[in-house]
Design a protein around this motif. Structure first.
Motif, PDB file in Angstrom:
ATOM      1  N   MET A 142      24.961  45.346  34.707  1.00 43.34           N
ATOM      2  CA  MET A 142      24.170  46.414  35.317  1.00 43.34           C
ATOM      3  C   MET A 142      25.080  47.632  35.404  1.00 43.34           C
ATOM      4  SD  MET A 142      21.517  47.697  36.946  1.00 43.34           S
ATOM      5  CE  MET A 142      20.437  46.502  37.689  1.00 43.34           C
ATOM      6  N   ALA A 143      24.755  48.662  34.656  1.00 45.32           N
ATOM      7  CA  ALA A 143      25.608  49.847  34.623  1.00 45.32           C
ATOM      8  C   ALA A 143      24.759  51.101  34.442  1.00 45.32           C
ATOM      9  CB  ALA A 143      26.617  49.741  33.473  1.00 45.32           C
ATOM     10  N   VAL A 144      25.094  52.123  35.195  1.00 53.51           N
ATOM     11  CA  VAL A 144      24.504  53.447  35.031  1.00 53.51           C
ATOM     12  C   VAL A 144      25.664  54.428  34.958  1.00 53.51           C
ATOM     13  CG1 VAL A 144      23.009  55.225  36.029  1.00 53.51           C
ATOM     14  CG2 VAL A 144      22.423  52.802  36.312  1.00 53.51           C
ATOM     15  N   ALA A 145      25.678  55.261  33.935  1.00 54.93           N
ATOM     16  CA  ALA A 145      26.739  56.257  33.786  1.00 54.93           C
ATOM     17  C   ALA A 145      26.821  57.111  35.049  1.00 54.93           C
ATOM     18  CB  ALA A 145      26.472  57.131  32.565  1.00 54.93           C
ATOM     19  N   ASP A 146      28.035  57.394  35.483  1.00 56.01           N
ATOM     20  CA  ASP A 146      28.253  58.134  36.730  1.00 56.01           C
ATOM     21  C   ASP A 146      27.385  59.386  36.841  1.00 56.01           C
ATOM     22  OD1 ASP A 146      30.076  56.398  37.872  1.00 56.01           O
ATOM     23  OD2 ASP A 146      31.844  57.497  37.174  1.00 56.01           O
ATOM     24  N   ALA A 147      27.259  60.136  35.769  1.00 55.21           N
ATOM     25  CA  ALA A 147      26.507  61.396  35.796  1.00 55.21           C
ATOM     26  C   ALA A 147      25.021  61.191  36.050  1.00 55.21           C
ATOM     27  CB  ALA A 147      26.710  62.154  34.485  1.00 55.21           C
ATOM     28  N   HIS A 148      24.533  59.948  35.924  1.00 50.31           N
ATOM     29  CA  HIS A 148      23.098  59.671  36.078  1.00 50.31           C
ATOM     30  C   HIS A 148      22.801  58.777  37.282  1.00 50.31           C
ATOM     31  CE1 HIS A 148      22.149  61.537  32.198  1.00 50.31           C
ATOM     32  NE2 HIS A 148      23.342  61.087  31.851  1.00 50.31           N
ATOM     33  N   GLN A 149      23.812  58.459  38.074  1.00 53.50           N
ATOM     34  CA  GLN A 149      23.612  57.589  39.231  1.00 53.50           C
ATOM     35  C   GLN A 149      22.875  58.321  40.351  1.00 53.50           C
ATOM     36  OE1 GLN A 149      27.351  55.746  40.316  1.00 53.50           O
ATOM     37  NE2 GLN A 149      27.461  54.633  38.383  1.00 53.50           N
ATOM     38  N   GLY A 150      22.210  57.540  41.192  1.00 55.85           N
ATOM     39  CA  GLY A 150      21.501  58.101  42.325  1.00 55.85           C
ATOM     40  C   GLY A 150      20.122  58.651  42.001  1.00 55.85           C
ATOM     41  N   ARG A 151      19.602  58.330  40.821  1.00 53.20           N
ATOM     42  CA  ARG A 151      18.291  58.849  40.401  1.00 53.20           C
ATOM     43  C   ARG A 151      17.224  57.761  40.292  1.00 53.20           C
ATOM     44  NH1 ARG A 151      20.327  63.098  35.715  1.00 53.20           N
ATOM     45  NH2 ARG A 151      21.947  64.007  37.010  1.00 53.20           N
ATOM     46  N   GLY A 152      17.570  56.528  40.642  1.00 58.24           N
ATOM     47  CA  GLY A 152      16.606  55.435  40.563  1.00 58.24           C
ATOM     48  C   GLY A 152      16.643  54.653  39.268  1.00 58.24           C
ATOM     49  N   ILE A 153      17.601  54.941  38.404  1.00 55.35           N
ATOM     50  CA  ILE A 153      17.699  54.253  37.118  1.00 55.35           C
ATOM     51  C   ILE A 153      18.050  52.784  37.323  1.00 55.35           C
ATOM     52  CG2 ILE A 153      19.017  54.122  34.957  1.00 55.35           C
ATOM     53  CD1 ILE A 153      19.184  57.251  35.149  1.00 55.35           C
ATOM     54  N   GLY A 154      19.033  52.491  38.170  1.00 55.69           N
ATOM     55  CA  GLY A 154      19.402  51.102  38.451  1.00 55.69           C
ATOM     56  C   GLY A 154      18.249  50.336  39.068  1.00 55.69           C
ATOM     57  N   THR A 155      17.527  50.962  39.973  1.00 53.39           N
ATOM     58  CA  THR A 155      16.364  50.319  40.599  1.00 53.39           C
ATOM     59  C   THR A 155      15.308  49.992  39.564  1.00 53.39           C
ATOM     60  OG1 THR A 155      16.785  51.403  42.713  1.00 53.39           O
ATOM     61  CG2 THR A 155      14.536  50.627  42.318  1.00 53.39           C
ATOM     62  N   ALA A 156      15.012  50.922  38.671  1.00 51.38           N
ATOM     63  CA  ALA A 156      14.005  50.679  37.629  1.00 51.38           C
ATOM     64  C   ALA A 156      14.434  49.545  36.707  1.00 51.38           C
ATOM     65  CB  ALA A 156      13.747  51.951  36.835  1.00 51.38           C
ATOM     66  N   MET A 157      15.717  49.490  36.365  1.00 51.32           N
ATOM     67  CA  MET A 157      16.190  48.412  35.492  1.00 51.32           C
ATOM     68  C   MET A 157      16.106  47.073  36.208  1.00 51.32           C
ATOM     69  SD  MET A 157      19.335  50.076  33.287  1.00 51.32           S
ATOM     70  CE  MET A 157      20.448  50.164  34.678  1.00 51.32           C
ATOM     71  N   MET A 158      16.501  47.025  37.469  1.00 54.83           N
ATOM     72  CA  MET A 158      16.432  45.770  38.222  1.00 54.83           C
ATOM     73  C   MET A 158      14.978  45.349  38.408  1.00 54.83           C
ATOM     74  SD  MET A 158      18.577  43.610  39.272  1.00 54.83           S
ATOM     75  CE  MET A 158      18.352  42.074  40.137  1.00 54.83           C
ATOM     76  N   ASP A 159      14.076  46.306  38.654  1.00 56.77           N
ATOM     77  CA  ASP A 159      12.647  45.988  38.732  1.00 56.77           C
ATOM     78  C   ASP A 159      12.179  45.323  37.439  1.00 56.77           C
ATOM     79  OD1 ASP A 159      12.321  47.005  41.305  1.00 56.77           O
ATOM     80  OD2 ASP A 159      11.407  48.889  40.625  1.00 56.77           O
ATOM     81  N   ALA A 160      12.632  45.829  36.296  1.00 61.13           N
ATOM     82  CA  ALA A 160      12.242  45.258  35.002  1.00 61.13           C
ATOM     83  C   ALA A 160      12.784  43.840  34.846  1.00 61.13           C
ATOM     84  CB  ALA A 160      12.726  46.149  33.859  1.00 61.13           C
ATOM     85  N   LEU A 161      14.037  43.613  35.235  1.00 68.96           N
ATOM     86  CA  LEU A 161      14.618  42.272  35.130  1.00 68.96           C
ATOM     87  C   LEU A 161      13.872  41.287  36.021  1.00 68.96           C
ATOM     88  CD1 LEU A 161      18.501  42.885  35.108  1.00 68.96           C
ATOM     89  CD2 LEU A 161      16.927  42.804  33.173  1.00 68.96           C
ATOM     90  N   VAL A 162      13.590  41.689  37.250  1.00 65.93           N
ATOM     91  CA  VAL A 162      12.884  40.807  38.183  1.00 65.93           C
ATOM     92  C   VAL A 162      11.464  40.533  37.692  1.00 65.93           C
ATOM     93  CG1 VAL A 162      11.977  40.638  40.539  1.00 65.93           C
ATOM     94  CG2 VAL A 162      14.343  41.346  40.157  1.00 65.93           C
ATOM     95  N   ALA A 163      10.789  41.536  37.151  1.00 67.52           N
ATOM     96  CA  ALA A 163       9.440  41.322  36.603  1.00 67.52           C
ATOM     97  C   ALA A 163       9.495  40.317  35.454  1.00 67.52           C
ATOM     98  CB  ALA A 163       8.838  42.646  36.134  1.00 67.52           C
ATOM     99  N   TRP A 164      10.508  40.417  34.612  1.00 65.57           N
ATOM    100  CA  TRP A 164      10.649  39.465  33.505  1.00 65.57           C
ATOM    101  C   TRP A 164      10.891  38.059  34.053  1.00 65.57           C
ATOM    102  CZ3 TRP A 164      13.961  35.853  31.707  1.00 65.57           C
ATOM    103  CH2 TRP A 164      13.697  35.363  30.429  1.00 65.57           C
ATOM    104  N   LEU A 165      11.751  37.936  35.047  1.00 64.14           N
ATOM    105  CA  LEU A 165      12.023  36.623  35.641  1.00 64.14           C
ATOM    106  C   LEU A 165      10.754  36.027  36.242  1.00 64.14           C
ATOM    107  CD1 LEU A 165      15.451  37.442  37.288  1.00 64.14           C
ATOM    108  CD2 LEU A 165      15.070  35.653  35.568  1.00 64.14           C
ATOM    109  N   ARG A 166       9.989  36.851  36.960  1.00 62.13           N
ATOM    110  CA  ARG A 166       8.740  36.357  37.561  1.00 62.13           C
ATOM    111  C   ARG A 166       7.779  35.833  36.497  1.00 62.13           C
ATOM    112  NH1 ARG A 166       8.434  41.389  41.494  1.00 62.13           N
ATOM    113  NH2 ARG A 166       9.548  40.518  43.283  1.00 62.13           N
ATOM    114  N   GLY A 167       7.749  36.464  35.361  1.00 60.17           N
ATOM    115  CA  GLY A 167       6.822  36.069  34.311  1.00 60.17           C
ATOM    116  C   GLY A 167       7.324  35.005  33.359  1.00 60.17           C
TER     117      GLY A 167
END
Length: 148
Positions: free
Chosen positions: A80-105
């Motif tokens: 799980m990595a987000v480039a420093d210049a792009h952190q704090g914008r919800g990118i990590g949350t969106a990626m984790m949401d995608a991983l969890v959705a995949w796990l649920r399915g």
């Protein structure tokens, strides 16, 4: 799963070069090109985020995350990595949401999902909790492995 304007989530891992660059850009430990080239094709499920509207959107991933494991009973959230210049914008949350959705399915009941967290307070919103004292996470780098 919501990304800010100007970003798009892709359901695949980034290239080997982008993977290595993203780990560095996020302040994570380096992985050798050989290790990454061997490991990425064994990803159970992966995502990466690109910036859109700035040339070719496939060229510059700004975030990535993946699941590795046996596809049935053990799943490990990693890289799980987000480039420093792009952190704090919800990118990590969106990626984790995608991983969890995949796990649920896709993950069968009784599967075990684990991760090693470098950030306090992020993963708990998806139900992750520290395993200690019931168990403890441990690790070793391959170069430190020795026959005993």
């Amino acid at each position: 799963m919501s990304l800010p304007t100007g970003y798009a989530l892709r359901e695949s891992t980034p290239s080997v070069a982008a993977f290595i660059r993203l780990r560095r850009a996020a302040g994570m430990a380096d992985r050798s090109r050989e290790a990454v080239a061997r490991g990425l094709p064994n990803t159970t499920y992966g995502v990466h985020v690109v910036e859109v509207g700035r040339g070719d959107p496939g060229d510059e991933p700004v975030g990535m995350a993946r699941i590795v494991g046996d596809g049935g009973s053990v799943f490990h959230v990693s890289d799980m990595a987000v480039a420093d210049a792009h952190q704090g914008r919800g990118i990590g949350t969106a990626m984790m949401d995608a991983l969890v959705a995949w796990l649920r399915g896709n993950a069968p009941d009784g599967g075990y999902v684990n991760l090693l967290a470098d950030v306090d307070g992020f993963y708990e919103r998806w139900g992750f909790e520290e395993s200690a004292p019931a168990s403890k996470g441990m690790w070793v780098r391959t170069e430190a492995l020795s026959e005993r």
